[in-house]
Design a protein around this motif. Structure first.
Motif, short mmCIF file in Angstrom:
data_model
loop_
_atom_site.label_atom_id
_atom_site.label_comp_id
_atom_site.label_asym_id
_atom_site.label_seq_id
_atom_site.Cartn_x
_atom_site.Cartn_y
_atom_site.Cartn_z
N VAL A 128 0.85 -1.20 0.00
CA VAL A 128 0.00 0.00 0.00
C VAL A 128 0.88 1.24 0.00
O VAL A 128 1.85 1.32 0.76
CB VAL A 128 -0.91 0.01 1.26
N LEU A 129 0.59 2.20 -0.89
CA LEU A 129 1.32 3.47 -0.86
C LEU A 129 0.41 4.60 -1.29
O LEU A 129 -0.67 4.37 -1.85
CB LEU A 129 2.60 3.41 -1.70
N LEU A 130 0.83 5.84 -1.04
CA LEU A 130 0.02 7.00 -1.40
C LEU A 130 -0.01 7.18 -2.91
O LEU A 130 1.00 7.00 -3.58
CB LEU A 130 0.61 8.27 -0.77
N GLY A 131 -1.18 7.59 -3.42
CA GLY A 131 -1.33 7.79 -4.85
C GLY A 131 -0.30 8.74 -5.43
O GLY A 131 0.27 8.50 -6.49
N ASP A 132 -0.04 9.83 -4.71
CA ASP A 132 0.89 10.83 -5.23
C ASP A 132 2.33 10.29 -5.33
O ASP A 132 3.07 10.63 -6.24
CB ASP A 132 0.86 12.08 -4.35
N PHE A 161 10.28 -4.29 -5.06
CA PHE A 161 9.78 -4.03 -3.71
C PHE A 161 10.55 -4.86 -2.70
O PHE A 161 10.84 -6.02 -2.96
CB PHE A 161 8.29 -4.40 -3.60
N SER A 162 10.86 -4.28 -1.55
CA SER A 162 11.52 -5.05 -0.49
C SER A 162 11.14 -4.45 0.85
O SER A 162 10.61 -3.34 0.91
CB SER A 162 13.04 -5.01 -0.68
N LEU A 176 19.28 5.79 -18.12
CA LEU A 176 18.67 4.94 -17.10
C LEU A 176 18.26 5.83 -15.94
O LEU A 176 18.97 6.77 -15.58
CB LEU A 176 19.68 3.88 -16.64
N VAL A 177 17.09 5.55 -15.36
CA VAL A 177 16.65 6.29 -14.18
C VAL A 177 16.28 5.30 -13.09
O VAL A 177 15.56 4.33 -13.34
CB VAL A 177 15.42 7.18 -14.48
N LYS A 178 16.81 5.55 -11.91
CA LYS A 178 16.48 4.71 -10.75
C LYS A 178 15.88 5.64 -9.70
O LYS A 178 16.52 6.59 -9.26
CB LYS A 178 17.75 4.04 -10.22
N TYR A 179 14.63 5.36 -9.33
CA TYR A 179 13.93 6.20 -8.35
C TYR A 179 13.62 5.33 -7.14
O TYR A 179 13.05 4.26 -7.27
CB TYR A 179 12.64 6.74 -8.96
N GLN A 180 14.05 5.80 -5.97
CA GLN A 180 13.91 4.95 -4.78
C GLN A 180 13.20 5.70 -3.65
O GLN A 180 13.42 6.89 -3.46
CB GLN A 180 15.30 4.53 -4.33
N THR A 185 7.73 0.82 2.25
CA THR A 185 8.31 -0.51 2.10
C THR A 185 7.22 -1.55 1.80
O THR A 185 6.04 -1.27 1.93
CB THR A 185 9.04 -0.95 3.39
N ALA A 186 7.67 -2.73 1.40
CA ALA A 186 6.74 -3.84 1.15
C ALA A 186 7.03 -4.93 2.17
O ALA A 186 8.11 -4.98 2.76
CB ALA A 186 6.95 -4.37 -0.25
N SER A 187 6.05 -5.83 2.37
CA SER A 187 6.24 -6.87 3.39
C SER A 187 7.23 -7.94 2.93
O SER A 187 7.96 -8.50 3.72
CB SER A 187 4.91 -7.52 3.74
#
Length: 372
Positions: A128-132, A161-162, A176-180, A185-187
């Motif tokens: 679950v994460l915020l839409g924005d 996801f981790s 290449l783009v890496k966005y973190q 977080t994920a379970s």
């Protein structure tokens, strides 16, 4: 079956769903919206077989039934109405009649049972994460995804996801783009490749949204649930390239400069570059950055000098100006840093400010060989 609904409310929801429908469909039924009425809840769906999206609308009714209504015709009609209640009545002669304050309009409908059923995501993992946050992640990466049909894995965005963070990566082998995000977080650990079309839809719907999005996913499909809508899409099959391997670790040469200043300069100078290679040359010595381009065929050339902060050896490196402009445009910081090791190794572009807590953006741009 009969229901009453506000014209602008219906139009607003149908315009979002209309983004799913292709201009040319192999199955004629896919040119329709599926209306599934259960008392005062109308579920409207649109599909192109790969992506299916549905929204639940509140209507005034106590009937039930399903029909498939021509999407383009309905949208074109709704766009012309001022705000008013519309009454939809399904007649026996295979038409649905819409009554407005001033008139009646009849559309032929198809049997709702012909409409393809949306896939079920079985045994899903979820996050679950915020839409924005999701919209920002898509926005920051999708422009770097490739368009090569021969390499389908690179034509999407890689979701990783981790329990430590969420990472989104896109590349077309030139950039290449890496966005973190470390604040979400994920379970459990999961990876999948999302196609561009559903991501573009989500980006448009969720920008600035404070509502939560639940992402459910398994090996073949992903489902996004938010507000009164859900979107299900088929994932891109295949293994994503090991992107960590191409990010150079040792970059002793570091240039820091105002983003807008660099962007305007690259834009101006690139007008004079070769029209096929779009090559510009960056020459850095001391606190001076020299940006130049030359189109030998037409004797066009340009050169600009900018002051910058630089640590490292004097160097010259060539880039494709289009990629550099795209990347700088996609950042919102005041200052950026460009880290380099050698003229034939990728440069790493990162924003210095303007990021949220826990937000990291790394952009990689491959150099082009300088002639002479």
């Amino acid at each position: 079956m009969k229901f009453i609904v506000s014209s602008t409310y219906l139009l607003k929801n149908l315009q979002v769903l209309g983004g799913v429908i292709n201009n040319s469909n192999t199955l004629p039924i896919l040119d329709n919206f599926l209306f599934d009425l259960k008392k005062n809840q109308l579920t409207v769906s649109a599909s192109d077989l790969e992506t299916t999206m549905s929204s639940v609308l509140e209507v005034d009714s106590d009937a039930e039934g399903t029909i498939a209504v021509p999407a383009r015709l309905l949208l074109d009609t709704l766009k012309t109405f001022p705000e008013q209640p519309l009454t939809f009545v399904v007649e026996d002669n295979n038409t649905v009649e819409i009554s407005s304050n001033h008139g009646k309009y009849a559309l032929a409908y198809a049997d709702g049972a012909e409409f393809p059923k949306a896939v079920e995501v079985s045994n899903p993992s979820s996050t679950v994460l915020l839409g924005d946050i999701l919209a920002t992640a898509i926005n920051k990466t999708i422009f770097a995804a490739g368009n090569d049909d021969l390499r389908p894995v690179m034509s999407g965005v890689f979701f990783q996801f981790s329990p430590e963070n969420l990472t989104f990566v896109a590349t077309d082998a030139h950039k290449l783009v890496k966005y973190q995000r470390q604040d979400v977080t994920a379970s459990q650990v999961a990876e999948f490749i999302m196609p561009k079309k559903p991501l573009n839809l989500l980006k448009g719907i969720l920008a600035g949204s404070e509502s939560e999005v639940t992402i459910e996913y398994n090996d073949s499909n992903a489902k996004f649930i938010f507000d009164n809508s859900e979107l299900i899409c088929r994932l891109i099959d295949g293994k994503y390239p090991n992107y960590e391997a191409v990010i150079p670790k040792e970059n002793p040469n570091k240039l820091t400069i105002a983003r807008n200043q660099l962007l305007s300069s690259v834009r101006r100078v690139s007008i004079f570059s070769n029209k096929t290679t779009h090559q510009i040359r960056l020459k850095i010595a001391g606190a001076e950055l020299n940006i130049s381009a030359e189109d030998v065929d037409y004797s066009n050339k340009a050169e600009e000098r900018l002051s910058c902060s630089y640590q490292g050896d004097d160097m010259q490196i060539g880039f494709n100006s289009r990629f550099l402009v795209e990347m700088l445009n996609n950042l919102s910081s005041d200052d950026v840093s460009l880290e380099m090791s050698l003229p034939n190794r990728a440069g790493i572009l990162t924003p210095i400010d303007g990021l949220d807590e826990g937000e990291h953006v790394t952009m990689l741009v491959m150099p082009v060989m300088l002639n002479g």
